[in-house]
Scaffold this active site. Structure first.
Site, PDB file in Angstrom:
ATOM      1  N   SER A 137     -10.095  -0.827   6.775  1.00 14.44           N
ATOM      2  CA  SER A 137      -9.438  -0.595   5.489  1.00 14.44           C
ATOM      3  C   SER A 137      -8.720  -1.787   4.889  1.00 14.44           C
ATOM      4  O   SER A 137      -8.296  -1.731   3.736  1.00 14.44           O
ATOM      5  CB  SER A 137      -8.452   0.575   5.606  1.00 14.44           C
ATOM      6  OG  SER A 137      -9.137   1.797   5.605  1.00 14.44           O
ATOM      7  N   SER A 170      -9.795   1.596   2.616  1.00 14.54           N
ATOM      8  CA  SER A 170      -8.864   2.379   1.842  1.00 14.54           C
ATOM      9  C   SER A 170      -7.792   1.574   1.131  1.00 14.54           C
ATOM     10  O   SER A 170      -7.182   2.052   0.181  1.00 14.54           O
ATOM     11  CB  SER A 170      -8.173   3.394   2.750  1.00 14.54           C
ATOM     12  OG  SER A 170      -7.343   2.736   3.703  1.00 14.54           O
ATOM     13  N   LYS A 183       0.854  -1.185   0.000  1.00 16.38           N
ATOM     14  CA  LYS A 183       0.000   0.000   0.000  1.00 16.38           C
ATOM     15  C   LYS A 183       0.895   1.242   0.000  1.00 16.38           C
ATOM     16  O   LYS A 183       1.960   1.254   0.640  1.00 16.38           O
ATOM     17  CB  LYS A 183      -0.875  -0.022   1.274  1.00 16.38           C
ATOM     18  CG  LYS A 183      -1.952   1.061   1.326  1.00 16.38           C
ATOM     19  CD  LYS A 183      -2.853   0.856   2.561  1.00 16.38           C
ATOM     20  CE  LYS A 183      -3.960   1.890   2.654  1.00 16.38           C
ATOM     21  NZ  LYS A 183      -4.845   1.641   3.817  1.00 16.38           N
TER      22      LYS A 183
END
Lengths: 527, 505
Positions: free
Chosen positions: B190, B166, B91
């Site tokens: 997330s 996310s 990420k």
């Protein structure tokens, strides 16, 4: 503007101090492993943590927690077992994260105090001290024979991190006004810093100065900081307000900065007190503002007006777990406490028969106290320590301290004066070989020329005349030359004794034994 | 050794399991450089529509692969660690030296990491091959990856839908078979919600199990890093690589458990908690509810005991989260001030104006919304009304879980009330926040939770995940249950369009 003394006739000053000390004796920063080093090339001791880079996290320095607990124990604070770090949020480029990690309502150290011995000239600033008799108390002070003791409360000592150092380029004297750009050195960012906050218990600039001096002695004794006011490792802000004598409320305060020496601290506060008095007496208003002491112009100037209280949005630092200090940890820190200046002074007074005053002043500088102890250790072997303690203390407190003060920054152990030389000097006096006055001269030469006292006495042909016959002749001559003063003396003006002694000494080029001169003068004037 | 050209002809490595890749390396069927080259070669086309990757790290990948091949040649492959030869991607809030770490924000568009996050470092030390950085909601604020400043990621199962967020890029990259393993971070859901939307395994470990050092912080007391994978075993292997005490994160804890150890133990004798109030929650779609009930029934059939538990304060989790999260985010994002790095709006005469303009332009709407919210909630006079009660709620919710775990070993709930939604479908921020209604209380309490794919929803035909929640520092409990579900449902498939190579069509 009125003098401080005049102002104090009408006004009482209420002073509180905020004292920041960088824990310079630690190896690394508060929340990262970067080295602590003053004067390194800018931004050479930095890492993602102290640069506040995205993703970096703080790891607390255990040794710093020990240091602040030492400071707390040495200043009679309660060590709080449970406390935590908070984030103080404000935007400024010297703080890379744009928040400072500090402590919240509960600091590691709470509710301490220091007792200040205020005497001599310093005691004279206190308003109508002579109304009190020795032993009598008023507010937080207790009258003593030589002055008074002020009990000064310490609200807290908390742990925080220092900001980086901003250098403004293009303005005057590095100031931001007129600067074209600013540089930041993050070497200092994250330096472990402890902030001590006093209660508003101080009433005179001298008390503030003495508080700082005493605190500095303590911090040096426990070894947590080099306490350099010039280099900024010990910094002091003063909060000061005035109120009418007899009033109990508090006036509007101003915060004073840039008092980077004991003298500046005293003079800055003294000026600010007089300035506030003038404003108030002219019907003006004191604004809550931060003022900068300008030592060259000898005045304070406004830095920043605080219209509203700053909102730092303090909240518990989520990256650091709350602290639960164990009894064992606190005991282990307590075991590391060295002899503190007050304890040392007490020991000096008891072991060497010194007055409390002498003992206190001897321990003001660690090197001086160590030097004195060195002398006493040597003298113990010869068995004349008790006899020599007082004269050595006198020379150290007066002459040597004056010399050190004149040669700013020099430490006693860096001068040519050694305990051996000091002992030789005071022994020469004890044996009546030279006078006290001559001893002071010899001391000056030792310091200036790095020679042994014996050599100096020999070279300069110094000797003390104790021969009664020779001195009597001089005494007679002096009395004969001043019949009018003899008359006045006998009429009750006994203060003239000093004049006669001085005249005799002058006639004997300072080599007469003052004890014998005094005796003979006494006999002849009284007889 | 196979040539690069031939390697590209092999089955996509991103669709293989960790064990399959390592078997191939061990038998010299292909080399680690083959794995790296082929994986990288496939991304431009296979990710063109999905847009999971923001950056690929060719040189780092090839360097790592070459080191692995040397080790294999020298017979040291077994010393290389549990992820040896496995392509892995991160990420974009995770620092990796030399890569851009943008957090999908214009603010950090050109920010190049000068250091590497511990979780990333550990996957590399475990022999992982770094393939690149993955798209996300800006600064992890969001549940759809629509707030990325660099365009959204699409759900590989339906390109018209969001991958969740996310960590949308992390979930989509695994679902699309671009890489077998990715790392994400989870502050309120997330990892779990996008794992559910994309039909892959996603683990949010107990707070403190994985170091946060080097992961750009959103809510420091809530953030936790975890893996995405298609199989429970691959996720567990990754957990083994990244878990444990890190001297650089003083909230990290010692972890000695082998997360793969109990995967074969099945669930007989385990007590599985069901939260009736969650099953009746408003907004929970029938297909998701049916899937949770189905999973529960399957576990019961395998010998687990289903026990009803109450989490009476969980309903306050959302409110507490939207106090604590923005407060911490406000402070954590204060450092993005345009002075030393990040977006700087030029031409301002004073610092205040530069700050304001740079932050107004550099941050997107959702980031600005949360910063302003946090700034307000922490301000004098407001703090006591919100922040303090939120902390109290936190204590209550933690106690709820502690009480529940007196009765059960693991709790089974929905992850998200629904399957993946369409782009733009949820425009109202507070409706978007409801995506995390079942996941947030776990971040508030700090224990571990994961999303386990259980097939496709009856109504939408899209992936559904169920949430397994373990007691704090007993994360292996949920992995054990997940492994049993995997036996029932099979290992999560690569999204069909991606598997057939039609992602771009």
């Amino acid at each position: 503007m009125k003098t401080l003394e005049e102002v104090f006739e009408t006004w009482e000053a209420v002073i509180g101090l905020e004292v920041h000390a960088e824990l310079t004796t630690l190896q690394t920063k508060m929340f990262c492993g970067c080295k602590l080093e003053f004067g390194a090339a800018p931004n050479t001791h930095t890492c993602p943590v102290c640069l506040g880079l995205p993703g970096a996290l703080p790891v607390p320095n255990r040794a710093a927690i020990e240091s602040i607990c030492l400071a707390g124990l040495a200043t009679n604070c309660e060590i709080q077992k449970h406390s935590m770090f908070y984030r103080k949020n404000y935007m400024y480029p010297d703080m890379a994260k744009n928040f400072q990690t500090t402590q919240g309502p509960v600091a590691f150290c709470m509710h301490g105090h220091l007792d200040l011995d205020v005497d001599g000239a310093a005691a004279k600033e206190r308003y109508r001290l002579d109304d009190l008799k020795p032993g009598e108390q008023e507010g937080n002070i207790t009258r003593t024979d030589e002055g008074y003791v002020a009990h000064v409360g310490i609200e807290r000592i908390h742990m925080e991190e220092d900001a980086g150092k901003m250098v403004h380029i293009g303005g005057g004297e590095g100031r931001i006004a007129g600067a074209t750009h600013s540089l930041v050195d993050y070497n200092r960012a994250g330096t472990p810093l402890i902030e001590l906050v006093t209660l508003p218990d101080l009433r005179t600039p001298e008390e503030a100065r003495l508080f700082m001096q005493k605190l500095r002695q303590i911090y040096l004794a426990i070894g947590i900081s080099d306490c350099s006011m010039e280099e900024g490792s010990l910094r002091c802000d003063g909060n000061v307000s005035l109120r009418k004598r007899g009033a109990t409320g508090l006036g509007t305060k101003t915060e004073l900065k840039n008092m980077n020496s004991f003298k500046n601290l005293h003079d800055g506060l003294a000026y600010e007190i007089c300035r506030q008095a003038e404003v108030l007496e002219e019907g003006g208003v004191i604004y809550q503002e931060t003022r900068h002491w300008d030592p060259s112009a000898k005045r304070t100037i406004v830095m920043r007006v605080k219209e509203t209280a700053d909102d730092y949005r303090l909240f518990p630092e989520p990256d650091l777990a709350p602290y639960d200090l164990s009894d064992e940890f606190i005991a282990s820190v307590r075991a590391k406490l060295p002899e503190l200046p007050d304890q040392k002074a007490q020991r000096f007074a008891q072991s060497y028969g010194l007055s409390a005053y002498d003992a206190r002043h001897l321990v003001e500088h660690r090197a001086t106290a160590a030097f004195f102890e060195g002398c006493m250790d040597d003298a113990a072997q010869a068995g004349d320590g008790e006899k020599l303690a007082k004269p050595i203390a006198n020379l150290l407190i007066n002459d040597v301290t004056a010399y050190l003060n004149e040669n700013e920054g020099i430490q006693l152990d860096a001068t040519p004066l050694t305990p051996e030389r000091m002992l030789a000097l005071v022994r020469a006096v004890a044996e009546d070989a030279i006078s006290n006055k001559q001893a002071k001269e010899v001391l000056a030469v030792v310091l200036a020329e790095d020679k042994d006292p014996e050599v100096i006495i020999e070279e300069r042909g110094m000797k003390q005349v104790s021969d009664t016959g020779a001195i009597e002749a001089v005494v007679d001559a002096v009395l004969a030359e001043n019949p009018d003063k003899v008359e006045q003396y006998r009429g009750g003006k006994t203060g003239l004794m000093g004049f006669f002694v001085g005249q005799c000494m002058k006639a004997m080029q300072g080599q007469g034994n003052p004890k014998v001169i005094n005796e003979l003068l006494g006999q002849k004037l009284e007889g | 050794m196979t040539s690069a050209a031939n390697a590209a002809q092999l089955a996509p490595f991103g669709q293989m399991s960790v064990k399959q890749i390592q078997h191939g390396l061990r038998t010299k069927e292909f080399s680690a450089v083959d794995v790296a080259r082929a994986t990288l070669a496939r991304i431009p086309e296979a990710d063109e529509q999905v847009h999971a990757f923001l950056e690929t790290t060719e040189q780092l990948a090839l360097d790592a692969a070459a080191r692995i091949d040397d080790a294999v040649a020298e017979g040291r492959m077994n010393e290389m660690g549990p992820l040896v030869g496995v392509p892995i991607a991160f990420k974009d809030n995770m620092n990796l030296t030399g890569t851009r770490t943008t957090c999908s924000s214009k603010m950090l568009e050109n920010y190049v990491s000068p250091y590497t996050a511990t979780c990333v470092e550990r996957t590399l030390r475990a022999g992982g091959i770094p393939i690149g950085k993955l798209n996300m909601d800006e600064f992890a604020f969001g549940s759809s990856t629509e707030t990325s400043a660099f365009g959204p990621t699409r759900n590989p199962w339906d390109l018209g839908r969001v991958p969740g967020g996310s960590s949308g890029g992390s979930a989509a990259a695994v679902a699309a078979g671009l890489v077998p393993i990715t790392l994400g971070s989870d502050t309120g859901g997330s990892i779990r919600q996008p794992a559910s939307f994309c039909g892959v395994v996603g683990i949010k470990p107990t707070y403190g199990v994985v170091s946060r050092y080097g992961v750009v912080a959103f809510g420091s007391s809530l953030d936790q890093v975890g893996p995405f994978a298609r199989s429970v075993e691959d996720a567990a292997i990754t957990m083994n690589a990244i878990a444990g005490r890190d001297e650089l994160d003083c909230t990290s804890q010692e972890v000695t458990v082998d997360f793969t150890a109990n995967l074969a133990e099945d669930v007989a004798g385990m007590r599985i908690g069901i939260v009736p109030a969650f099953m009746e929650a408003e907004g929970l779609t029938p297909e998701v509810k049916a899937k949770v009930e189905e999973a529960a029934a399957k576990l019961e059939a395998r010998g687990a005991q289903l026990v009803e538990v109450e989490l009476p304060n969980a309903k306050a989790a959302m409110s507490a989260y939207y106090v604590l999260g923005p407060c911490e985010a406000f402070s954590n994002l204060a450092r993005f001030d345009s002075v030393r790095y990040g977006y700087c709006d030029p031409g301002h005469k004073d610092l205040g104006a530069q700050y304001e303009a740079s932050r107004a332009i550099g941050f997107g709407d959702e980031a600005r919304r949360r910063i302003m919210l946090g700034s307000y909630l922490l301000s004098a006079g407001v703090y006591d009304t919100y922040y303090y009660p939120a902390q109290q709620v936190r204590t209550l919710i933690t106690q709820d879980y502690l009480r529940a775990y007196e009765k059960v070993d693991c709790i089974l709930t929905p992850v998200s009330p629904r399957t993946a939604f369409e782009f733009g479908e949820i425009a109202d921020p507070t409706s978007m926040y409801l995506s995390d209604m079942f996941t947030i209380s776990i971040n508030i309490a700090g224990n571990g939770g994961m999303s386990m794919p259980v097939g496709l929803g009856a109504d939408t035909g899209l992936p559904v995940g169920v949430q397994l929640i373990a007691p704090a520092f007993h994360d292996s409990n949920m992995l054990r249950v997940a492994a049993a579900l995997e036996v029932e449902y099979g290992v999560a498939p690569v999204a069909p369009a991606s598997a057939s190579g039609k992602a771009g069509e």
